[in-house]
Scaffold this active site. Structure first.
Site, PDB file in Angstrom:
ATOM      1  N   PHE A  92       0.872  -1.175   0.000  1.00 26.25           N
ATOM      2  CA  PHE A  92       0.000   0.000   0.000  1.00 26.25           C
ATOM      3  C   PHE A  92       0.906   1.220   0.000  1.00 26.25           C
ATOM      4  O   PHE A  92       1.677   1.424   0.944  1.00 26.25           O
ATOM      5  CB  PHE A  92      -0.838  -0.082   1.274  1.00 26.25           C
ATOM      6  N   LEU A 123       1.049   4.909   0.177  1.00 23.68           N
ATOM      7  CA  LEU A 123       0.374   6.159   0.473  1.00 23.68           C
ATOM      8  C   LEU A 123       1.378   7.191   0.979  1.00 23.68           C
ATOM      9  O   LEU A 123       1.522   8.282   0.398  1.00 23.68           O
ATOM     10  CB  LEU A 123      -0.718   5.897   1.526  1.00 23.68           C
ATOM     11  N   GLU A 127       4.405   9.562   1.929  1.00 25.21           N
ATOM     12  CA  GLU A 127       5.509  10.174   1.177  1.00 25.21           C
ATOM     13  C   GLU A 127       6.411  10.898   2.161  1.00 25.21           C
ATOM     14  O   GLU A 127       6.007  11.140   3.300  1.00 25.21           O
ATOM     15  CB  GLU A 127       4.934  11.167   0.160  1.00 25.21           C
ATOM     16  N   PRO A 128       7.592  11.265   1.697  1.00 27.14           N
ATOM     17  CA  PRO A 128       8.497  11.960   2.631  1.00 27.14           C
ATOM     18  C   PRO A 128       7.826  13.170   3.277  1.00 27.14           C
ATOM     19  O   PRO A 128       8.021  13.424   4.464  1.00 27.14           O
ATOM     20  CB  PRO A 128       9.663  12.374   1.738  1.00 27.14           C
ATOM     21  N   GLY A 129       6.973  13.865   2.547  1.00 31.31           N
ATOM     22  CA  GLY A 129       6.354  15.066   3.104  1.00 31.31           C
ATOM     23  C   GLY A 129       4.920  14.865   3.546  1.00 31.31           C
ATOM     24  O   GLY A 129       4.269  15.804   4.015  1.00 31.31           O
ATOM     25  N   SER A 136       1.035  11.744   8.493  1.00 29.40           N
ATOM     26  CA  SER A 136      -0.309  11.809   9.064  1.00 29.40           C
ATOM     27  C   SER A 136      -1.236  12.619   8.154  1.00 29.40           C
ATOM     28  O   SER A 136      -2.420  12.298   8.015  1.00 29.40           O
ATOM     29  CB  SER A 136      -0.270  12.475  10.444  1.00 29.40           C
ATOM     30  N   GLY A 189      -7.364  -1.806   8.071  1.00 25.41           N
ATOM     31  CA  GLY A 189      -5.962  -2.096   8.383  1.00 25.41           C
ATOM     32  C   GLY A 189      -5.675  -1.932   9.860  1.00 25.41           C
ATOM     33  O   GLY A 189      -4.903  -2.689  10.451  1.00 25.41           O
ATOM     34  N   ARG A 210      12.143 -17.955  37.943  1.00 21.00           N
ATOM     35  CA  ARG A 210      13.194 -17.132  38.534  1.00 21.00           C
ATOM     36  C   ARG A 210      13.025 -17.019  40.048  1.00 21.00           C
ATOM     37  O   ARG A 210      11.958 -16.640  40.521  1.00 21.00           O
ATOM     38  CB  ARG A 210      13.143 -15.736  37.906  1.00 21.00           C
ATOM     39  N   GLU A 232      -0.144   3.051  10.281  1.00 26.68           N
ATOM     40  CA  GLU A 232      -1.588   3.067  10.006  1.00 26.68           C
ATOM     41  C   GLU A 232      -2.297   4.052  10.928  1.00 26.68           C
ATOM     42  O   GLU A 232      -3.383   3.805  11.445  1.00 26.68           O
ATOM     43  CB  GLU A 232      -2.176   1.649  10.105  1.00 26.68           C
TER      44      GLU A 232
HETATM   45  C1  LIG Z   1       7.747   0.551   9.781  1.00 25.59           C
HETATM   46  C2  LIG Z   1       6.782   1.430   9.053  1.00 25.59           C
HETATM   47  C3  LIG Z   1       5.945   0.867   8.100  1.00 25.59           C
HETATM   48  C4  LIG Z   1       5.050   1.678   7.404  1.00 25.59           C
HETATM   49  N1  LIG Z   1       4.277   1.115   6.404  1.00 25.59           N
HETATM   50  C5  LIG Z   1       3.542   1.927   5.607  1.00 25.59           C
HETATM   51  C6  LIG Z   1       2.896   1.421   4.457  1.00 25.59           C
HETATM   52  O1  LIG Z   1       2.921   0.240   4.177  1.00 25.59           O
HETATM   53  N2  LIG Z   1       2.234   2.277   3.639  1.00 25.59           N
HETATM   54  C7  LIG Z   1       2.186   3.593   3.910  1.00 25.59           C
HETATM   55  O2  LIG Z   1       1.579   4.324   3.135  1.00 25.59           O
HETATM   56  N3  LIG Z   1       2.772   4.109   5.002  1.00 25.59           N
HETATM   57  C8  LIG Z   1       3.473   3.325   5.848  1.00 25.59           C
HETATM   58  N4  LIG Z   1       4.121   3.843   6.947  1.00 25.59           N
HETATM   59  C9  LIG Z   1       3.966   5.247   7.238  1.00 25.59           C
HETATM   60  C10 LIG Z   1       3.194   5.514   8.532  1.00 25.59           C
HETATM   61  O3  LIG Z   1       1.841   5.260   8.337  1.00 25.59           O
HETATM   62  C11 LIG Z   1       3.490   6.947   8.946  1.00 25.59           C
HETATM   63  O4  LIG Z   1       4.829   6.956   9.410  1.00 25.59           O
HETATM   64  C12 LIG Z   1       2.573   7.442  10.000  1.00 25.59           C
HETATM   65  O5  LIG Z   1       1.286   7.607   9.486  1.00 25.59           O
HETATM   66  C13 LIG Z   1       3.053   8.744  10.607  1.00 25.59           C
HETATM   67  O6  LIG Z   1       3.494   9.637   9.632  1.00 25.59           O
HETATM   68  P1  LIG Z   1       4.913  10.378   9.781  1.00 25.59           P
HETATM   69  O7  LIG Z   1       5.895   9.339  10.046  1.00 25.59           O
HETATM   70  O8  LIG Z   1       5.109  11.220   8.623  1.00 25.59           O
HETATM   71  O9  LIG Z   1       4.726  11.273  11.056  1.00 25.59           O
HETATM   72  P2  LIG Z   1       4.129  12.735  11.137  1.00 25.59           P
HETATM   73  O10 LIG Z   1       2.811  12.746  10.489  1.00 25.59           O
HETATM   74  O11 LIG Z   1       5.133  13.690  10.714  1.00 25.59           O
HETATM   75  O12 LIG Z   1       3.870  12.842  12.692  1.00 25.59           O
HETATM   76  C14 LIG Z   1       4.889  13.239  13.638  1.00 25.59           C
HETATM   77  C15 LIG Z   1       4.243  13.351  15.018  1.00 25.59           C
HETATM   78  O13 LIG Z   1       3.244  14.399  14.971  1.00 25.59           O
HETATM   79  C16 LIG Z   1       1.993  13.892  15.386  1.00 25.59           C
HETATM   80  N5  LIG Z   1       0.939  14.552  14.644  1.00 25.59           N
HETATM   81  C17 LIG Z   1       0.822  14.698  13.311  1.00 25.59           C
HETATM   82  N6  LIG Z   1      -0.312  15.335  13.010  1.00 25.59           N
HETATM   83  C18 LIG Z   1      -0.929  15.617  14.178  1.00 25.59           C
HETATM   84  C19 LIG Z   1      -2.134  16.269  14.532  1.00 25.59           C
HETATM   85  N7  LIG Z   1      -2.965  16.740  13.617  1.00 25.59           N
HETATM   86  N8  LIG Z   1      -2.457  16.358  15.847  1.00 25.59           N
HETATM   87  C20 LIG Z   1      -1.641  15.859  16.792  1.00 25.59           C
HETATM   88  N9  LIG Z   1      -0.479  15.213  16.516  1.00 25.59           N
HETATM   89  C21 LIG Z   1      -0.139  15.121  15.215  1.00 25.59           C
HETATM   90  C22 LIG Z   1       2.087  12.409  15.088  1.00 25.59           C
HETATM   91  O14 LIG Z   1       1.145  11.678  15.862  1.00 25.59           O
HETATM   92  C23 LIG Z   1       3.501  12.111  15.439  1.00 25.59           C
HETATM   93  O15 LIG Z   1       3.622  11.951  16.820  1.00 25.59           O
HETATM   94  C24 LIG Z   1       4.973   3.041   7.678  1.00 25.59           C
HETATM   95  C25 LIG Z   1       5.798   3.596   8.663  1.00 25.59           C
HETATM   96  C26 LIG Z   1       6.700   2.790   9.338  1.00 25.59           C
HETATM   97  C27 LIG Z   1       7.594   3.426  10.355  1.00 25.59           C
END
Ligand SMILES: Cc1cc2nc3c(=O)[nH]c(=O)nc-3n(C[C@H](O)[C@H](O)[C@H](O)COP(=O)(O)OP(=O)(O)OC[C@H]3O[C@@H](n4cnc5c(N)ncnc54)[C@H](O)[C@@H]3O)c2cc1C
Ligand SMILES: Cc1cc2nc3c(=O)[nH]c(=O)nc-3n(C[C@H](O)[C@H](O)[C@H](O)COP(=O)(O)OP(=O)(O)OC[C@H]3O[C@@H](n4cnc5c(N)ncnc54)[C@H](O)[C@@H]3O)c2cc1C
Lengths: 248, 299, 380
Positions: free
Chosen positions: C123, C125, C127-129, C132, C242, C268, C363
């Site tokens: 899946f 979805l 991207e680097p930027g 959430s 999911g 233990r 997720e």
């Molecule tokens: C091991 C792994 C597997 C993954 N697999 C997939 C995959 O198969 N497909 C896919 O598409 N993605 C995948 N992801 C991406 C994953 O879903 C995202 O990392 C996740 O949704 C969080 O996004 P981010 O890392 O950009 O964090 P950010 O969105 O940058 O969040 C950083 C922090 O800010 C908080 N935050 C953000 N917005 C808000 C808000 N509005 N209010 C309060 N707090 C907020 C977050 O909770 C977090 O604590 C994977 C990630 C990992 C680490």
């Protein structure tokens, strides 16, 4: 070819067994149950034979409502239909064999498979008794099985020796561990098993020929000294024992 | 009270377990009659009657018929066999014909009741038959042997032909390893979890100068050759040291090792039935303990 | 109300547990250490029919009910969390959107091979930027005569490294926000798809988490999933499901931690008795069991609702919030009960502790779950 396999659901041996005073069977609440390990080999052998010769494979179990799970497993492994003889009492081997006999005597099975014994009681009687009741050939503790019109089997003897035998059908075979590699039921087959015919019947059991006088945990032999505690202390204790006996 | 003891013949030799049956009969105060269904090279020594059949290798129909003939003549109260591939097969057939109850794999006899082991050794029960007459199979090694003495009166009986065709023995493949000669054995059971962990057991064996033994599941899983198996369908061993790593102590395993001089078990379950024969039970995770012991012994 | 499992569910659970116990658990430590699930595990899952999970038989699946699927993920995850998410991401993220939104032809072409495990699903979805904030994704698609052309990049894609079949999200115009997003079925071996790297991670190290560059990737028109600009809705619905599978992964990890702790506390000995006899330890075990069981009830309820086609974003979010917390809590307490041995890499606790953390992140982070739950509280 008409094939029958007889199975039993038994308590998982890893369980902690408790017996209320005066009872002749252990308390079943909170125990996990499974298909008797020996019967898994019997089901696998029956399914393989069916795959080889075609025909129709019935699985039968005598036991309480929970035994239906074991039957479901056999269906998922490849049996065509199941017969559940509902029985809440703990039957002794002779009673079980007699109940099965009453259900199947008119069916004319060509081959019947059972486990060599059940892992809870280990009597090893039901299969052989059933064979005698049906007045057909039977052979116990089978570790190799072939069918080519007659059956050719290897029976396990002591000390790694086996006896090779050939016999005509109809016949009954009791299966020992290691006879084959029982398959996992596949998930689609588990779902399909739901649609396979399953009948529930009751059948009065004859009187038991055995009388259980007492049941309980084995007397604590007290022979073994337990070595507990932390790892290093355990290790030095064992090293000391080995040295003392001049074994290390 | 009278017991018919059915002795076992393997390749023309009478199995010594007959003396265990005789030992049981004398403990229980029973008069003994012995039946041996196939010719044997040397007669057993006891006082009583010996029926000698002229049957061949084990055939249920033929051996059953001989036993029934003797039972009809002698009217015993008990028919006794060993709980062996021979005994457990013949016993239910006789029980069925006689309409008697059968008690399988008795480990003790006490004032009219027999003791049996249930659920892998975790429970024990005492039973008797309702009618008092019984077919009983004895666990091997459970009853002390009678000393050979006396010479029986002989009577021969003849066999009928059975329905099973005997094709011969299948030998275990010849192997260099003979566990029965080993002074020390370190055995692996299902508790080792996976084949990879066999290495640590082997290493411990090596440090101790011991042979590697195994319980049946370890052999059935193909992790080691059958020649390593200890127990009723493997080797019967009496080494100076027997270490049982991750072996629960099922009766069939105990049958092969309980006469070892020093038995040390390593088991995470302190209640594992191996404790009944072991001198010491190390209550530990063998995956931790075994390498630690090896290390200490190397040092 | 009936809280019991039916016979099929019990049998599925027992079967997957047995398989996981015999085939998967023995390799869990090596999977973590080598950062790779052993290749022989994949055909083992195929043999059981796990890849086909809850997809109906007519679409080539195994026809499990949804709860049976969830029980499978839980059982696998207890043995190895990396293997658990391999299945969870494949089924819930890869197969589910095609099953729900795909045409008959798309199902025959893409779903059936996924269900056999011939292709592993993923899946795409994040991207680097855009994490959430999914709607801010930047991968663009251009509509051409007979195909779409995708350019952009994807980050953190579970199972990406298998280069199987993915569902990828892209926008026709970033200024449209979530309204500009469409979903496509993507063969990851297509020209223009470059696997940049598989991340090195704290936990679930056996699972591929891959970054991709998409450079003018041509996607035939018949690989558009659903209607144009329906992508955001597809993504959200997919994640609602999911999340239940990640809850199941969390339950598996938590259960394993509790089992290990329980076992260790009886073995233990300190101060002359098994540590499990100290009330401080017993209370920890009790709290773990209570947290686990409540998360489990919530997860099974979410699965049950989905099976009734009454999916609820709120219930799924609650399940994931609770289950990931339970996993975090149980692995922490179990490690504590193991003392120094828990911290040692010789014992599995530190691995479970590292594995548990991810369930609070992917997720939808726990913060995002709370946003979803709170939104559900608003009336009118
Ligand atoms: C091991 C792994 C597997 C993954 N697999 C997939 C995959 O198969 N497909 C896919 O598409 N993605 C995948 N992801 C991406 C994953 O879903 C995202 O990392 C996740 O949704 C969080 O996004 P981010 O890392 O950009 O964090 P950010 O969105 O940058 O969040 C950083 C922090 O800010 C908080 N935050 C953000 N917005 C808000 C808000 N509005 N209010 C309060 N707090 C907020 C977050 O909770 C977090 O604590 C994977 C990630 C990992 C680490
Ligand atoms: C006719 C017949 C003949 C048979 N012949 C034989 C025979 O010759 N020899 C034989 O051995 N068996 C024989 N069997 C099988 C026998 O009944 C048992 O099934 C078998 O002995 C059990 O083997 P086990 O003790 O290795 O396994 P289990 O009974 O599964 O025991 C494993 C043990 O390992 C312990 N354990 C698990 N993990 C660990 C750990 N990490 N650290 C420490 N301990 C751990 C557990 O507490 C348990 O006690 C025969 C059976 C039949 C019916």
């Amino acid at each position: 070819m008409k094939i029958l396999v007889c199975i039993k659901q038994v308590a998982d041996l890893e369980s902690r067994f408790q017996v209320a005073s005066g009872q002749t069977w252990f308390n079943e609440t909170d125990l996990a149950f499974r298909l008797n390990e020996y019967d898994e080999f019997a089901v696998e052998a029956a399914v393989q034979l069916k795959e080889q010769t075609g025909g129709d494979l019935t699985v039968i179990s005598v036991g309480p409502a929970r035994a239906s799970e074991a039957l479901k497993k056999a269906l998922a492994m490849g049996a065509d239909q199941a017969v559940h003889v509902l029985e809440d009492q703990q039957l002794e081997s002779f009673q079980t064999a007699q109940v099965i006999f009453e259900q199947i005597k008119a069916q004319g099975y060509d081959l019947i498979f059972t486990g060599m014994q059940s892992s809870d009681k280990g009597s090893g009687q039901v299969g052989l008794l059933l064979g005698e009741m049906l007045k057909i050939n039977s052979v116990s503790c089978v570790v190799a099985f072939k069918y080519d019109g007659r059956i050719e089997v290897e029976r396990e003897l002591e000390g790694g020796l086996r006896a090779k035998l050939k016999l005509a059908t109809p016949a009954l075979v009791t299966c020992q561990l290691g006879l084959n590699q029982p398959r996992y039921p596949t998930l689609p087959n588990i779902m399909k098993a739901k649609k396979k015919p399953k009948s529930e019947v009751t059948s009065p059991a004859p009187a038991s020929r055995l009388q259980v006088v007492a049941l309980g945990p084995p007397p604590k032999a007290g022979a073994a000294e337990l070595i507990e505690g932390d790892l290093l202390a355990q290790v030095s204790k064992v090293v000391a024992i080995l040295k003392e006996h001049k074994l290390a | 009270m009278k017991a018919l003891l059915i002795g076992e013949v393997l390749r023309g030799k009478l199995a010594p377990s007959l003396y265990e049956m005789l030992g049981f009969a004398s403990q229980a105060g029973l008069e003994s009659v012995v039946l041996v269904c196939a010719p044997i090279s040397t007669n057993p020594q006891f006082t009583g009657k010996l029926y000698q059949g002229d049957g061949g290798e084990y055939d249920p129909l033929s051996h059953k018929a001989m036993a029934l003939e003797v039972i009809a003549k002698e009217n015993p109260d008990l028919v006794v066999l060993m709980h062996s591939s021979y005994g457990w097969d013949l016993a239910p057939r006789l029980a069925m014909e006689l309409g008697w109850g059968q008690i399988s794999e008795a480990i003790a006899f006490d004032s009219g009741t027999f003791n049996q082991v249930l659920v892998g050794g975790k429970l024990r029960r005492s039973v008797k038959t309702v009618s008092g007459q019984a077919v009983v199979t004895l666990q091997s090694g459970a009853f002390s042997e009678a000393a050979p003495a006396g010479s029986p009166a002989l009577e021969s009986i003849s066999a009928l032909k059975g329905a099973i065709e005997w094709l011969g023995y299948v030998e275990k493949p010849a192997q260099d390893l003979d566990l029965t000669k080993a002074q020390k054995i370190v055995s692996a059971g299902r508790g080792i979890g996976k084949a990879d962990n066999l290495g640590m057991i082997q290493e411990l064996a090596q440090v101790l100068g011991a042979e590697l033994g195994a319980s049946r599941p370890v052999v059935d899983s193909g992790w080691v050759e059958h020649s390593h198996q200890v127990g009723s369908t493997g080797a019967t061993v009496t080494p100076e040291l027997y270490m049982a790593c991750g072996i629960s102590g099922a009766v069939q395993h105990l049958a092969g090792m309980k006469k070892s001089e020093l038995i040390i078990a390593i088991n995470k379950d302190k209640d594992a039935p191996i404790g009944e024969v072991a001198h010491y039970v190390v209550v530990a995770d063998l995956l931790q303990f075994v390498p630690a012991l090896t290390k200490a012994l190397k040092a | 109300m009936d809280f019991g499992l039916n016979e099929e569910q019990k049998l599925v659970q027992a079967t997957v547990r047995q398989m996981a116990q015999e085939q998967v658990r023995p390799k869990a430590a090596a999977t973590d250490k080598n950062h790779a699930i052993p290749p022989e595990t994949l055909p083992q899952l195929a043999e059981l029919g796990l890849w086909g999970s809850y997809i109906p038989e007519e679409d080539g699946g195994s026809g499990l009910d949804y709860l049976s699927y969830i029980l499978s993920v839980e059982a696998l995850s207890a043995a190895c969390a990396s293997t658990g998410v391999l299945l969870a991401a494949h089924a819930s993220l890869g197969c589910d959107p095609i099953h729900r939104s795909g045409t008959k032809e798309q199902k025959a072409k893409w779903l059936a091979p996924l269900c056999k495990g011939e292709k592993i699903g993923c899946f795409l979805l994040t991207e680097p930027g855009a994490g959430s904030d999914v709607a801010s994704l930047k991968t663009r698609y251009l509509e051409q005569d007979d195909h779409y052309e995708l350019t952009g990049s994807k980050q953190f894609i579970t199972n990406g490294g298998y280069l199987g079949t993915g569902v990828v999200f892209a926008t026709s115009d970033p200024s449209l926000g979530h309204k500009g997003i469409s979903a496509f079925i993507l063969d990851l071996k297509s020209p223009g798809v470059t696997l940049l790297k598989n991340e090195e991670k704290m936990g679930i190290r056996g699972s591929f988490t891959s970054a991709f560059a998409l450079d003018q990737v041509k996607i035939p028109k018949d690989q558009l999933l659903g209607a144009p600009h329906q992508g955001f809705a597809i993504a959200m619905e997919t994640l609602d499901g999911g999340r239940i599978s990640i809850s199941a992964q969390a339950l598996g990890i938590a259960q394993e931690a509790l089992d290990l702790a329980l076992n260790y506390s009886t073995e233990r000995q300190q101060f002359g008795k098994p540590i499990g006899q100290f009330q401080a330890i017993r209370f920890k075990l009790a709290d773990m069991a209570a947290a686990l069981e409540s998360a489990r009830l919530m997860t099974y309820k979410a699965a049950w609702l989905k099976n009734q086609h009454q999916e609820s974003a709120q219930v799924s979010a609650m399940a994931k919030l609770l289950a990931s917390k339970a996993a975090q809590f149980c692995t922490d307490e179990a490690l504590q009960i193991h003392g120094g041995y828990g911290y040692s890499a010789e014992y599995p606790l530190e691995r479970l502790y590292r594995d548990a953390k991810i369930t609070e992140i992917y997720e939808g982070t726990s913060e995002i779950q709370r946003i979803v739950i709170a939104k559900g509280l608003e009336k009118g």
